[in-house]
Design a protein around this motif. Structure first.
Motif, short mmCIF file in Angstrom:
data_model
loop_
_atom_site.label_atom_id
_atom_site.label_comp_id
_atom_site.label_asym_id
_atom_site.label_seq_id
_atom_site.Cartn_x
_atom_site.Cartn_y
_atom_site.Cartn_z
N ALA A 57 11.29 1.44 -10.76
CA ALA A 57 10.43 0.31 -10.42
C ALA A 57 11.03 -0.51 -9.28
O ALA A 57 10.30 -1.00 -8.40
N ILE A 58 12.35 -0.66 -9.25
CA ILE A 58 13.00 -1.41 -8.17
C ILE A 58 12.80 -0.69 -6.84
O ILE A 58 12.41 -1.31 -5.85
N VAL A 59 13.05 0.62 -6.81
CA VAL A 59 12.89 1.37 -5.56
C VAL A 59 11.42 1.39 -5.12
O VAL A 59 11.12 1.25 -3.93
N GLN A 60 10.52 1.51 -6.08
CA GLN A 60 9.09 1.49 -5.73
C GLN A 60 8.69 0.13 -5.16
O GLN A 60 7.91 0.07 -4.22
N ALA A 61 9.23 -0.95 -5.72
CA ALA A 61 8.92 -2.29 -5.20
C ALA A 61 9.39 -2.42 -3.76
O ALA A 61 8.68 -2.96 -2.90
N ILE A 62 10.58 -1.90 -3.48
CA ILE A 62 11.10 -1.93 -2.11
C ILE A 62 10.22 -1.08 -1.20
O ILE A 62 9.87 -1.50 -0.09
N ALA A 63 9.83 0.09 -1.67
CA ALA A 63 8.97 0.97 -0.88
C ALA A 63 7.62 0.32 -0.58
O ALA A 63 7.03 0.58 0.46
N GLU A 64 7.16 -0.55 -1.47
CA GLU A 64 5.86 -1.20 -1.31
C GLU A 64 5.95 -2.53 -0.56
O GLU A 64 4.95 -3.23 -0.44
#
Length: 102
Positions: A57-64
């Motif tokens: 979820a952290i990496v996805q938030a950064i990607a978004e």
């Protein structure tokens, strides 16, 4: 504990910037599994990081587009029903590990 988080935040924001750049350059890819966990693959460094649901979820938030500890922590707090303080600690720890391997 709050003082340590405050001191670590600039370094964590820099780590988020490094992760964001690696995602944009396609050096890092995210492979989420059905259970929420997954793998972050560093193509250039030939490394694989297994991550639980929080890490993905952290990496996805950064990607978004979330680019600082506070915004990623707010997203996590809502997604996982935890306090923002705990979420900030999780973000700070995780991004340091990922950025340290880049």
């Amino acid at each position: 504990m709050t003082a340590m988080t405050e001191v670590a935040r600039p370094e964590a924001d820099q780590a988020i910037a490094r992760i964001a750049a690696a995602l944009e350059d396609k050096r890092l890819t995210i492979n989420a599994l059905d259970d929420g966990s997954g793998v972050v693959l560093d193509v250039e460094g030939e490394q694989m990081l297994m991550a639980n649901g929080t890490g993905i979820a952290i990496v996805q938030a950064i990607a978004e587009g979330d680019r600082d500890v506070a915004s990623v922590a707010r997203r996590l707090a809502g997604q996982f029903d935890v306090g923002e303080g705990r979420a900030r600690e999780d973000v700070t720890t995780f991004v340091a590990q990922v950025a340290g391997s880049l």
